[in-house]
Design a protein around this motif. Structure first.
Motif, PDB file in Angstrom:
ATOM      1  N   ASP A  52       0.778  -1.315   0.018  1.00  0.00           N
ATOM      2  CA  ASP A  52       0.166  -0.111   0.035  1.00  0.00           C
ATOM      3  C   ASP A  52       0.957   1.379  -0.049  1.00  0.00           C
ATOM      4  O   ASP A  52       0.755   2.391  -0.830  1.00  0.00           O
ATOM      5  N   ASP A  53       1.790   1.268   0.822  1.00  0.00           N
ATOM      6  CA  ASP A  53       2.679   2.517   0.941  1.00  0.00           C
ATOM      7  C   ASP A  53       3.546   2.639  -0.699  1.00  0.00           C
ATOM      8  O   ASP A  53       3.612   3.709  -0.955  1.00  0.00           O
ATOM      9  N   TRP A  54       3.657   1.508  -0.927  1.00  0.00           N
ATOM     10  CA  TRP A  54       4.561   1.513  -2.441  1.00  0.00           C
ATOM     11  C   TRP A  54       3.530   2.224  -3.627  1.00  0.00           C
ATOM     12  O   TRP A  54       4.065   2.910  -4.391  1.00  0.00           O
ATOM     13  N   ARG A  55       2.309   1.868  -3.500  1.00  0.00           N
ATOM     14  CA  ARG A  55       1.155   2.137  -4.343  1.00  0.00           C
ATOM     15  C   ARG A  55       0.883   3.684  -4.096  1.00  0.00           C
ATOM     16  O   ARG A  55       0.820   4.478  -5.164  1.00  0.00           O
ATOM     17  N   LYS A  56       1.163   4.315  -2.969  1.00  0.00           N
ATOM     18  CA  LYS A  56       0.679   5.568  -2.506  1.00  0.00           C
ATOM     19  C   LYS A  56       1.988   6.290  -3.173  1.00  0.00           C
ATOM     20  O   LYS A  56       1.753   7.450  -3.833  1.00  0.00           O
ATOM     21  N   GLU A  57       3.244   5.772  -3.205  1.00  0.00           N
ATOM     22  CA  GLU A  57       4.279   6.551  -3.555  1.00  0.00           C
ATOM     23  C   GLU A  57       4.211   6.711  -5.134  1.00  0.00           C
ATOM     24  O   GLU A  57       4.720   7.633  -5.642  1.00  0.00           O
ATOM     25  N   ILE A  58       3.843   5.622  -5.671  1.00  0.00           N
ATOM     26  CA  ILE A  58       3.869   5.617  -7.152  1.00  0.00           C
ATOM     27  C   ILE A  58       2.636   6.570  -7.523  1.00  0.00           C
ATOM     28  O   ILE A  58       3.024   7.357  -8.784  1.00  0.00           O
ATOM     29  N   ARG A  59       1.572   6.692  -6.929  1.00  0.00           N
ATOM     30  CA  ARG A  59       0.485   7.716  -7.130  1.00  0.00           C
ATOM     31  C   ARG A  59       1.032   9.132  -7.035  1.00  0.00           C
ATOM     32  O   ARG A  59       0.960  10.089  -7.835  1.00  0.00           O
ATOM     33  N   LYS A  60       2.054   9.387  -6.011  1.00  0.00           N
ATOM     34  CA  LYS A  60       2.523  10.545  -5.672  1.00  0.00           C
ATOM     35  C   LYS A  60       3.231  11.113  -6.807  1.00  0.00           C
ATOM     36  O   LYS A  60       3.636  12.118  -7.363  1.00  0.00           O
ATOM     37  N   ALA A  61       4.262  10.116  -7.547  1.00  0.00           N
ATOM     38  CA  ALA A  61       5.089  10.200  -8.265  1.00  0.00           C
ATOM     39  C   ALA A  61       4.472  10.578  -9.758  1.00  0.00           C
ATOM     40  O   ALA A  61       5.116  11.321 -10.529  1.00  0.00           O
ATOM     41  N   ARG A  62       3.352  10.130  -9.989  1.00  0.00           N
ATOM     42  CA  ARG A  62       2.731  10.161 -11.179  1.00  0.00           C
ATOM     43  C   ARG A  62       1.670  11.342 -11.313  1.00  0.00           C
ATOM     44  O   ARG A  62       1.373  11.819 -12.406  1.00  0.00           O
ATOM     45  N   ALA A  63       1.525  11.927 -10.103  1.00  0.00           N
ATOM     46  CA  ALA A  63       0.471  13.047  -9.851  1.00  0.00           C
ATOM     47  C   ALA A  63       1.212  14.290 -10.157  1.00  0.00           C
ATOM     48  O   ALA A  63       2.491  14.649 -10.354  1.00  0.00           O
ATOM     49  N   PRO A  64       0.424  15.187 -11.023  1.00  0.00           N
ATOM     50  CA  PRO A  64       0.861  16.318 -11.230  1.00  0.00           C
ATOM     51  C   PRO A  64       1.278  17.289 -10.191  1.00  0.00           C
ATOM     52  O   PRO A  64       0.725  17.092  -8.850  1.00  0.00           O
ATOM     53  N   GLY A  65       2.482  18.118 -10.185  1.00  0.00           N
ATOM     54  CA  GLY A  65       2.813  18.960  -9.463  1.00  0.00           C
ATOM     55  C   GLY A  65       3.162  20.318  -9.740  1.00  0.00           C
ATOM     56  O   GLY A  65       3.157  20.650 -10.967  1.00  0.00           O
ATOM     57  N   ILE A  66       3.451  21.355  -8.897  1.00  0.00           N
ATOM     58  CA  ILE A  66       3.863  22.585  -9.431  1.00  0.00           C
ATOM     59  C   ILE A  66       5.365  22.621  -9.261  1.00  0.00           C
ATOM     60  O   ILE A  66       6.125  22.046  -8.250  1.00  0.00           O
ATOM     61  N   GLY A  67       6.084  23.036 -10.105  1.00  0.00           N
ATOM     62  CA  GLY A  67       7.482  23.037 -10.312  1.00  0.00           C
ATOM     63  C   GLY A  67       8.241  24.070 -11.443  1.00  0.00           C
ATOM     64  O   GLY A  67       7.300  24.688 -11.956  1.00  0.00           O
ATOM     65  N   ILE A  68       9.302  24.103 -11.402  1.00  0.00           N
ATOM     66  CA  ILE A  68      10.159  24.738 -12.382  1.00  0.00           C
ATOM     67  C   ILE A  68      10.593  23.836 -13.474  1.00  0.00           C
ATOM     68  O   ILE A  68      11.146  22.722 -13.050  1.00  0.00           O
ATOM     69  N   PHE A  69      10.330  24.525 -14.677  1.00  0.00           N
ATOM     70  CA  PHE A  69      10.756  23.634 -15.816  1.00  0.00           C
ATOM     71  C   PHE A  69      11.645  24.443 -16.955  1.00  0.00           C
ATOM     72  O   PHE A  69      11.384  25.683 -16.727  1.00  0.00           O
TER      73      PHE A  69
END
Length: 93
Positions: A52-69
């Motif tokens: 479950d923790d691993w799945r949450k991390e995957i979701r976080k990693a794939r979720a959009p975020g605010i950042g500099i590009f």
């Protein structure tokens, strides 16, 4: 007749000894089985929590975020330019 009575008593004593030994081994076997079942349940719970923790991390990693590009971009007139900005970003890989 006495020999037969002595033989029956001897067999009865041996049977009781074997029966007692069997019951002790059977109880130990049941105890061991229950311990192993308990350990397996605990292991399954730990694995499920990690999954479950691993799945949450995957979701976080794939979720959009605010950042500099920064990167290349094509302008309206067709020129390729280097751009830097801030905004909503997605992780591709």
């Amino acid at each position: 007749m006495q020999e037969i009575t002595a033989m029956v008593q001897t067999y009865r004593i041996e049977r009781e000894i074997y029966e007692k030994a069997y019951n002790e081994l059977n109880n130990k076997s049941k105890e061991y089985t229950s311990q192993q079942e308990k350990r397996l349940k605990e292991l399954e719970e730990v694995i499920n929590l990690e999954r479950d923790d691993w799945r949450k991390e995957i979701r976080k990693a794939r979720a959009p975020g605010i950042g500099i590009f920064a990167g290349p971009a094509v302008s309206a007139n067709g020129d390729v330019e280097v751009v830097i900005g801030a905004g909503v970003v997605w992780r591709i890989f």
